[in-house]
Design an enzyme around this catalytic site. Sequence first.
Site, PDB file in Angstrom:
ATOM      1  N   GLU A 102     -50.802 -49.901  21.743  1.00  0.00           N
ATOM      2  CA  GLU A 102     -51.687 -50.348  22.631  1.00  0.00           C
ATOM      3  C   GLU A 102     -53.005 -49.681  22.485  1.00  0.00           C
ATOM      4  O   GLU A 102     -53.703 -49.266  23.517  1.00  0.00           O
ATOM      5  CB  GLU A 102     -51.322 -50.526  24.065  1.00  0.00           C
ATOM      6  CG  GLU A 102     -50.091 -51.455  24.247  1.00  0.00           C
ATOM      7  CD  GLU A 102     -49.666 -51.754  25.542  1.00  0.00           C
ATOM      8  OE1 GLU A 102     -48.910 -52.819  25.878  1.00  0.00           O
ATOM      9  OE2 GLU A 102     -49.802 -50.887  26.582  1.00  0.00           O
ATOM     10  N   GLU A 160     -43.632 -56.344  22.360  1.00  0.00           N
ATOM     11  CA  GLU A 160     -43.300 -56.217  23.607  1.00  0.00           C
ATOM     12  C   GLU A 160     -43.669 -57.516  24.517  1.00  0.00           C
ATOM     13  O   GLU A 160     -44.498 -58.093  24.694  1.00  0.00           O
ATOM     14  CB  GLU A 160     -44.202 -55.104  24.428  1.00  0.00           C
ATOM     15  CG  GLU A 160     -43.624 -53.493  24.266  1.00  0.00           C
ATOM     16  CD  GLU A 160     -44.573 -52.527  24.561  1.00  0.00           C
ATOM     17  OE1 GLU A 160     -44.978 -52.806  25.969  1.00  0.00           O
ATOM     18  OE2 GLU A 160     -44.930 -51.617  24.332  1.00  0.00           O
TER      19      GLU A 160
HETATM   20  C1  BG6 Z   1     -46.654 -51.545  27.900  1.00  0.00           C
HETATM   21  C2  BG6 Z   1     -46.441 -50.232  27.371  1.00  0.00           C
HETATM   22  O1  BG6 Z   1     -48.052 -51.579  28.132  1.00  0.00           O
HETATM   23  O2  BG6 Z   1     -46.178 -51.848  29.103  1.00  0.00           O
HETATM   24  C3  BG6 Z   1     -45.091 -49.553  27.711  1.00  0.00           C
HETATM   25  O3  BG6 Z   1     -46.552 -50.129  25.894  1.00  0.00           O
HETATM   26  C4  BG6 Z   1     -44.722 -50.129  29.048  1.00  0.00           C
HETATM   27  O4  BG6 Z   1     -44.858 -48.299  27.699  1.00  0.00           O
HETATM   28  C5  BG6 Z   1     -44.982 -51.398  29.369  1.00  0.00           C
HETATM   29  O5  BG6 Z   1     -43.674 -49.359  29.619  1.00  0.00           O
HETATM   30  C6  BG6 Z   1     -44.600 -52.124  30.767  1.00  0.00           C
HETATM   31  O6  BG6 Z   1     -45.257 -51.385  31.489  1.00  0.00           O
HETATM   32  P1  BG6 Z   1     -44.720 -50.585  32.886  1.00  0.00           P
HETATM   33  O7  BG6 Z   1     -45.562 -49.886  33.422  1.00  0.00           O
HETATM   34  O8  BG6 Z   1     -44.073 -51.755  33.683  1.00  0.00           O
HETATM   35  O9  BG6 Z   1     -43.498 -49.902  32.303  1.00  0.00           O
END
Ligand code: BG6
Length: 463
Positions: free
Chosen positions: A175, A361
């Site tokens: 990201e 993701e």
């Molecule tokens: C993304 C990141 O922004 O979101 C991850 O690359 C992160 O590392 C994921 O865990 C989900 O966000 P969060 O804050 O719910 O863990």
Amino acid sequence: MSFSKEFLWGGAVSANQCEGAYNIDGKGLSSSDFAAAGKHKEGRLHTDTIKIGEYYPSHEAIDFYHRYKEDIALFAEMGFKCFRFSINWPRIFPNGDDKTPNEKGLEFYDSLLDELEKYNIEPIVTISHYEVPQNLVEKYGSWKNRKMIDCYINFCEVLFKRYKDRVKYWMTFNEINVIDYNSFFSTGIQTDNLQIIMQMAHHQLIASAKAVMLGREISKEFKIGMMLMYGPSYPYTCSPKDVLQSIKENDETYHYSDIQVRGRYSNKSKKVLEQRNIKIEMEHNDEEILKKGTVDYIGFSYYMSWTTGEGASEGSGNMSTGGENPYLEKSEWGWQIDPIGLRISLNNLYDRYQIPLFIVENGLGAKDELTEDGKIHDEYRIDYLRKHIEQMKLAVEEDGVDLMGYTPWGCIDLISASTGEMSKRYGMIYVDKDDKGNGSLKRIKKDSFYWYKKVIENNGRNL
Ligand code: BG6
């Protein structure tokens, strides 16, 4: 045509959110080891030293470092074709600027790769996922300093050479655009100063381009991608003002992908920097480096969309924020749920760049309940994933998007990046641990485990 036989179904994690073992086998401290847990929806607290009595979730995380065999066996049981993980930088270079790498750290990833190979699971490696060796933060001021580029490239060189016959797919920075919203994650430095942020980002962009160039010299087989946080910003209304504003919002994201895919700061980016009085210090061949080091594919995370314009009230998200959308439901953490937004994202990115895309993701952070029968009935997670996969399928079948794969986030429960909570669970595998660090760390298959296994088995035909 639907998903190809080679479609990469899998799951994704990052080192600091799952490995634990933060100070053993020669590992140095990373910036993320200084991030204490936060409260529900609140951000994390970053301390200058590791304080007694404060809870730092990355120190143990889910102890993937010692349990990876068991976990990979579960991924294999689900039928994973690929697994996205990151390499913990200070596990390999404890201080970041050491002359030689830490052999013990490399051995861990050797064995992890052995395990993946055993089950024919393709590794997808993020080189840097939200952590910097703490020594580099303290000694050089992290990415403010151009010296970081050399440290990062040394790290890449070690990985590329060691794993050239074992890893094909790489991503340079997780990201990369999140630095705009929260600079701590990828730099270990918290600042709102845009001049500093854009200079740090420039150094990362140069480092990424140099890594691509180096990777190409080391292996012709490598596919090196970028990783973008993507969530489209819709105009709140059809008022031309809102439409224009949404273009501007989205341009902040494209600033990064334009550079990494097209190899240059766009004219628009240059104007925006000028208007904000930001002057990026460049060396004479930086433009050449950016041009040569363009990526092979775009990996991106997609969790939600936003709105922008007059009247839009501020919503919540992990790394960035934006306006709420009255047509959408929200997760328990207030994140807007927008499956069609994933199809829109795939269209936007593919129309603009025409290179392969990879959803690296996506997922729902939710509280799970362990029922008396020892199970987790997470139909809400299945519903979320099903609706997103449906849209991704339409993007492939009806819109002709070239999509390489899908790795839902936190396929096994891990600690949240933004809050440090464990109770914000994304996984198809439950891990017995709470927000204070208590629990047996036992792994339990959720209902979504069995559902996703079937999805992979029939290559996304029946959801
Ligand atoms: C993304 C990141 O922004 O979101 C991850 O690359 C992160 O590392 C994921 O865990 C989900 O966000 P969060 O804050 O719910 O863990």
